[in-house]
Each structure stands twice: as structure tokens, then as C-alpha cells.
Design a protein around this motif. Structure first.
Motif, PDB file in Angstrom:
ATOM      1  N   ARG A 194       0.616  -1.348   0.332  1.00 53.86           N
ATOM      2  CA  ARG A 194       0.017  -0.015  -0.548  1.00 53.86           C
ATOM      3  C   ARG A 194       0.676   0.803   0.057  1.00 53.86           C
ATOM      4  O   ARG A 194       0.802   2.504  -0.753  1.00 53.86           O
ATOM      5  CB  ARG A 194      -0.794   0.003   1.160  1.00 53.86           C
ATOM      6  N   GLN A 198       0.879   4.817  -2.143  1.00 55.03           N
ATOM      7  CA  GLN A 198       0.601   5.549  -1.819  1.00 55.03           C
ATOM      8  C   GLN A 198       1.778   6.290  -1.884  1.00 55.03           C
ATOM      9  O   GLN A 198       1.103   7.830  -2.484  1.00 55.03           O
ATOM     10  CB  GLN A 198      -0.342   5.432  -0.680  1.00 55.03           C
ATOM     11  N   LYS A 232      -7.680   0.787   0.647  1.00 51.00           N
ATOM     12  CA  LYS A 232      -6.936   1.656   0.778  1.00 51.00           C
ATOM     13  C   LYS A 232      -5.612   1.801  -0.588  1.00 51.00           C
ATOM     14  O   LYS A 232      -5.452   2.823  -1.164  1.00 51.00           O
ATOM     15  CB  LYS A 232      -5.198   1.462   2.317  1.00 51.00           C
ATOM     16  N   LEU A 233      -5.198   0.794  -0.878  1.00 52.74           N
ATOM     17  CA  LEU A 233      -4.391   0.302  -2.269  1.00 52.74           C
ATOM     18  C   LEU A 233      -5.077   0.733  -3.009  1.00 52.74           C
ATOM     19  O   LEU A 233      -4.096   1.547  -3.679  1.00 52.74           O
ATOM     20  CB  LEU A 233      -3.692  -1.157  -1.751  1.00 52.74           C
ATOM     21  N   SER A 236      -5.435   3.909  -3.867  1.00 50.69           N
ATOM     22  CA  SER A 236      -4.354   4.906  -3.497  1.00 50.69           C
ATOM     23  C   SER A 236      -3.314   5.824  -4.668  1.00 50.69           C
ATOM     24  O   SER A 236      -4.512   5.839  -6.334  1.00 50.69           O
ATOM     25  CB  SER A 236      -2.505   4.453  -2.896  1.00 50.69           C
TER      26      SER A 236
END
Length: 486
Positions: A194, A198, A232-233, A236
Motif C-alpha cells: 500500500r 500510496q 486503501k491500496l 491510492s
């Protein structure tokens, strides 16, 4: 290997490190009235307080948000006593893990007791053990760039593991050995992917090697925690870099095996484009079409749109490769995978719906679509129509410029046709020309399954022929009722 991993990083200069520290101080000054005031309250009670982890990292990057993380030697019950009457709101949902949340001056703060948290390396349950010092706490952090702290109100910078230098060099290392870090919490391997996506950081070779060797340990992590990291990944700045890392290290095999499965074998008699690379290109294309920030549903649909191909691959005469009905199989596999990862039902429905519909457009350019087909396309897509437009356009990755231009022109023509029909009819709310009450009154029947059957028949007519007059609708209903023996 990821694109990020191919770059060569040079060690940061002292000037660069000083510039980063100044940036962090400037960021901290923005929130310091609240942070320093809280620090003084802890100091008055005989306790330390430090801004820590991602908050310090983001301050150094010049992107500190309104959610701040602190650590302290005070126990949770002592923290509650210190903030009582000062915090505008308090929440204690994380108290059993040593965390107290509060709100003050538009900022959301979390204060956590120094920890030496670890997993028992067998089950999924963390063992919460309080540490005795800031060094203890920083040593148990996932990566060096998250193992820095700034005291408040003193603003003394602590960086025992070289996180500032790693941040400037854009490298991702662990404070101790990666094997120890990942054994304590295997989810950290997903966090590495991630952060690569990100922050566009390079995962250093020892960390990458540990991810490969320990990928199976991810089985100790709950589906919900894995799901949250995937979200979340995918949301990003550069998810493709993170996705490549997941596949190359074998982590994807543990929770998203369909992704690695797209790397189909290409034999000498059945040449076709690499579905895996095509998929990553579609993800990038979809991101480029976003208009209002990251759209997780669109991005995941782009990632999963071809997962049905391995199961439907067939080689016909002349070595021609086909994937008949892969969108149907792909939608089913997508739904199953998202259910296993505990996604909400509405998100599952949206993503699998887009996968099921992503091939519907092909054939439009041959002039086979009637207005009825356009209505059905819009009706079946429903609220997903705008995302379907973007997904379909993203799916064009051919290097043949003439073919790509023709497909783009065809889809533009379809969108214009949808707009024309929508201006004449309310395509967003296609309904039969008679409602349930009118059907019951006209046929003299009570509420029940027969009313629904009649309603669906009239809706099909509405899709096929467009709006009917009230008289036409009544005539069609009577004709249908006679055929049904009503």
C-alpha cells in the motif's frame, strides 16, 4: 518487478534532511495550538506525549491532515482523566488496545499508550502489552518512516531508526528485521504494498524477500483487515505499483488469486495479448477518467473485469483464442471473492454488476442496436451507467490506432444516442405505462403474483417500443390478459 523498484535512489543530503525537518515544523505549527495544549496537560500530570507515526511522516511530506496520532506513557484511564473537560468529544472503542480518541478544535486525535504489541504468531488475535518508553514504542512500528516522533509541547524530534533518511530516499524498511516485523503482524506485508502505491516508495530487497518468504502468514489475518488494506491500496495514487508487488511476492495468491491467474500462458499456436498486463492498463485508464477523486468501485471493476478469462479460455480452429461468456463467469467470481473479503452487499453488487455488463457495448458498431437495445443497456446499468461508460472506454487498450479510434467513436455515438433518447423519455426511471393499481382495476384482480407478472410484461413493452399512450397500454394489457386466460 514494480516500476518503483526499478528506480535508483541516491542517499539524501544533509540539506534535504534539513529541508524536510523545516517542512515538518511548518506543518506542526498549523496544529500546534491544540497539540501543544494537549502536551502541556500531559506534562502537568507527569506524563510524556509525542506526535508519532504516520502523522510525523505526513508532516515531513508536507501533507499533515486533521487526524493526529500520539503516544504516551500514560495508561488509558490516566489519559481519560487528563482530557476530561478539555476534549469536545471522547470515544473509547479502542481502549482495550490502549487507545483513546478525542476531538478538539476541528482535529481528531488518538492517544495510545506506549506499546510492545505483537501477535502470538499462531492465532489472529493481538497480544496487547504496554511498553515502558518511546523507544519501545517506535521499535514495534511497521516501517522506519512511521517510527519517528515529535514531543509536544517541546517539539523534540526522535528518529532512532533512520526514518527521516529513508523518507528522503523514498525507501521502505522495517525498524528491526522484516521477518520479526511481519511475524508480529503479517498485515504489514500488505501495508508495504500500500505504501509503495500510496507514497511511491521503493520496498528494499530484504523487505521484499521477507514478503515472498512469509506470504502464507497472511492467512492469520482476518478478512476484514485485508479488505481494508485492499481498499486503501486501490484508492491510492498508483495502485498498479502495489498490485504488481502483491502478485510478484505471492501475497495476492493468499486473498486475490484471480489477479495472479490473469497471467495466462501464451503458447506458440494461440497468440493473444497478456490479460494481466491488459488489466493493469485498464486500471490506469479508469483512473485517468475519474472526475471526483478515487472511485474504488470503478477501480476494482477494472481490476476484476477479465477474471473470468482463465476459466473460459478456448483455442479454436486456426489457433484463435476465445473467452466466451467470460463476463458472466467473471461477475460470479468477483461476487464470491468480495463476499469472502466481507465487502458490503451494495459494493459487491456494484462491482460485480459492472463486470457483468462490461462487454455489452461490443457489437454496437455493427449497427445491430435498436432503440430498444439502448433502453435495455441504460436500464440494466441503472445507477452504474456513468461508471460503465468509463469502464468500457478504459477497456480499449489495443495498440492499433485505427481500431482504438473506431471503438472510441462508436462509444461516443452510443452516448449521444442515449442522450437523445433520454431527452425524449425518462430513461433513468423506465416504468410500465400502467401502475399496479391501474392493472388491478382494469383486469378486476386482487393484489398478488399476477399483478407483478402483468407489470413486468408492460415494462418489457416499454423497453421495446418506448412510451405508450394510456389507450395503447390498456389495449396491450387486455391482449396479454386474454392470452393468459385472465
Amino acid at each position: 518487478m514494480s516500476e518503483t523498484a526499478n528506480t535508483v535512489s541516491t542517499p539524501p543530503t544533509n540539506r534535504e534532511l534539513t529541508t524536510a525537518q523545516r517542512r515538518a515544523v511548518a506543518e506542526l505549527m498549523r496544529v500546534s495550538p491544540v497539540a501543544d495544549e494537549l502536551g502541556r496537560r500531559f506534562a502537568a500530570a507527569g506524563h510524556e506525549l509525542h506526535l508519532v507515526g504516520g502523522s510525523v511522516r505526513d508532516a515531513l511530506l508536507g501533507r499533515l491532515g486533521d487526524d493526529l496520532d500520539f503516544c504516551t506513557d500514560a495508561k488509558p484511564e490516566q489519559t481519560l482523566a487528563i482530557i476530561k473537560g478539555w476534549a469536545e468529544a471522547i470515544w473509547t472503542t479502542g481502549q482495550e488496545f490502549g487507545t483513546i480518541g478525542l476531538q478538539r478544535g476541528g482535529l481528531r486525535l488518538e492517544v495510545t499508550t506506549f506499546r510492545a504489541e505483537a501477535y502470538d504468531r499462531v492465532s489472529r488475535n493481538p497480544i496487547v502489552k504496554y511498553g515502558t518508553s518511546l523507544d519501545d514504542d517506535l521499535r514495534r512500528r511497521d516501517f522506519t518512516v512511521n517510527a519517528m516522533a515529535v514531543s509536544v509541547p517541546g517539539h523534540v524530534f526522535a528518529d532512532p531508526h533512520g526514518g527521516l533518511a529513508d523518507l528522503a530516499a523514498r525507501k521502505l524498511r522495517t525498524p528491526g528485521t522484516p521477518q520479526e516485523s511481519f511475524a508480529d503482524d503479517p498485515l504489514r506485508m500488505l501495508r508495504a504494498a500500500r505504501f509503495a502505491a500510496q507514497l511511491r516508495f521503493e520496498v528494499v530487497p530484504p523487505v521484499r524477500a521477507a514478503m515472498e518468504a512469509m506470504s502464507a502468514d497472511l492467512g492469520r489475518i482476518t478478512a476484514e483487515r485485508i479488505r481494508d488494506e485492499l481498499v486503501k491500496l486501490m484508492s491510492s495514487a498508483d495502485p498498479v505499483t502495489g498490485l504488481r508487488l502483491l502478485v510478484d511476492t505471492g501475497l495476492a495468491d493468499q486473498f486475490l488469486p484471480e489477479l495472479a491467474g490473469l497471467r495466462l500462458e501464451i503458447d506458440e499456436h494461440a497468440q493473444h495479448k497478456d490479460v494481466y498486463e491488459h488489466t493493469l492498463t485498464v486500471v490506469r485508464n479508469a483512473i485517468a477518467l475519474e472526475t471526483d477523486g478515487p472511485d474504488f468501485v470503478l477501480r476494482l471493476a477494472a481490476l476484476m473485469h477479465d477474471v473470468g478469462k482463465p476459466a473460459t479460455k478456448a483455442v479454436g480452429t486456426g489457433g484463435r483464442v476465445s473467452f466466451h461468456h467470460h463476463e458472466v463467469v467473471g461477475a460470479r467470481l468477483t461476487k464470491q471473492r468480495m463476499q469472502a473479503l466481507k465487502f458490503p452487499k451494495d459494493v459487491i453488487s456494484a462491482v460485480s454488476g459492472l463486470v457483468a455488463l462490461h462487454l455489452r457495448f461490443y457489437g454496437y458498431g455493427r449497427g445491430e442496436w435498436t432503440d430498444s437495445a439502448v433502453r435495455r443497456y441504460v436500464t440494466d446499468a441503472g445507477d452504474l451507467l456513468d461508471r460503465l461508460h468509463k469502464l468500457t472506454r478504459s477497456d480499449v487498450t489495443t495498440r492499433n490506432r485505427r481500431k482504438a479510434a473506431a471503438l472510441a467513436a462508436d462509444y461516443t455515438a452510443l452516448e449521444e444516442r442515449i442522450s437523445r433518447i433520454a431527452a425524449e423519455e425518462d430513461l433513468a426511471r423506465v416504468r410500465p405505462d400502467l401502475d399496479g393499481n391501474e392493472i388491478m382495476k382494469l383486469l378486476g384482480i386482487p393484489p398478488g403474483p399476477l399483478v407483478g407478472k402483468a407489470w413486468r410484461h408492460l415494462k418489457e413493452l416499454r423497453l421495446d417500443r418506448g412510451p405508450l399512450t394510456h389507450e395503447e397500454a390498456e389495449a396491450e394489457l387486455r391482449r396479454w390478459a386474454a392470452e393468459q386466460g385472465v
